[in-house]
Scaffold this motif. Structure first.
Motif, PDB file in Angstrom:
ATOM      1  N   GLN A 151       0.808  -1.219   0.000  1.00 21.58           N
ATOM      2  CA  GLN A 151       0.000   0.000   0.000  1.00 21.58           C
ATOM      3  C   GLN A 151       0.846   1.276   0.000  1.00 21.58           C
ATOM      4  O   GLN A 151       0.363   2.348  -0.352  1.00 21.58           O
ATOM      5  CB  GLN A 151      -0.964  -0.010   1.183  1.00 21.58           C
ATOM      6  N   LEU A 152       2.126   1.162   0.380  1.00 18.35           N
ATOM      7  CA  LEU A 152       3.029   2.317   0.319  1.00 18.35           C
ATOM      8  C   LEU A 152       3.178   2.841  -1.108  1.00 18.35           C
ATOM      9  O   LEU A 152       3.365   4.040  -1.317  1.00 18.35           O
ATOM     10  CB  LEU A 152       4.421   1.955   0.852  1.00 18.35           C
ATOM     11  N   ILE A 153       3.098   1.946  -2.084  1.00 16.43           N
ATOM     12  CA  ILE A 153       3.305   2.360  -3.478  1.00 16.43           C
ATOM     13  C   ILE A 153       1.999   2.582  -4.247  1.00 16.43           C
ATOM     14  O   ILE A 153       2.046   3.040  -5.382  1.00 16.43           O
ATOM     15  CB  ILE A 153       4.193   1.353  -4.226  1.00 16.43           C
TER      16      ILE A 153
END
Length: 188
Positions: A151-153
């Motif tokens: 989810q960071l990207i």
């Protein structure tokens, strides 16, 4: 005759099937990460989200019961355990406002239950398995950590360490519940 590498990897066909099913669930979780918010909004707009959440809740309960009872007919004692499990999950489910948070309850309980069952099967077949419940919760938790790292990207998602904790809680609940039901079956 020396066993092939593929057959040496798994202790039985059931164990292999459980790992394949676990992998399929994990792939499904990861493949929907980018769509989760959009899908939740669309289902809410069509007034289907509550029905789908209820169906997922019942499916989770069916998996937990199937794993715990292992084909045995439940007694009144088992039914009481099942009702207690259903009530515990319902309370957690009802306290969760976000449909995406609710999905974590289903996803990581199922992942942990499948991993736990694969490890138990491995142990039943004579392979050494140390603390299968803890390994299952840890492995499911690791899947949840990777979920959050993905989810960071993603532009429409946010890394949330609280979700990691909730994933571990859901995994713990799944393993605890299946162990409680299995204990009840063994006790009878």
């Amino acid at each position: 005759m020396e066993p092939s590498t593929a057959s040496a990897r798994f202790s039985s066909r059931r164990e292999r099937n459980l790992w394949v099913l676990t992998a399929a669930v994990v792939v499904a979780i990861y493949s929907t990460l980018g769509l989760a918010t959009t899908l939740a909004e669309e289902l809410t707009n069509r007034e289907l989200l509550d029905n789908i959440s209820a169906a997922a809740f019942l499916a989770l309960f069916a998996v937990v019961a199937a794993v715990g009872f292992k084909g045995r007919a439940p007694s009144v004692f088992h039914a009481a355990i099942a009702i207690g499990v259903l009530a515990a999950y319902a309370l957690v489910f009802l306290r969760m406002a976000s449909p995406i948070e609710r999905s974590h309850l289903f996803e990581y309980s199922i992942v942990a239950i499948l991993i736990h069952e694969a490890l138990l099967e491995r142990g039943r077949e004579g392979r050494k398995v140390v603390r299968p419940a803890l390994v299952a919760v840890g492995a499911a938790g690791a899947v949840g950590v990777f979920d959050e790292l993905i989810q960071l990207i993603l532009p429409n998602r946010v890394f949330d360490p609280i979700d990691i904790g909730f994933n571990v809680l859901a995994a713990s609940m799944g393993v605890a519940v299946s162990n409680a039901i299995a204990w009840g079956v063994r006790r009878r």
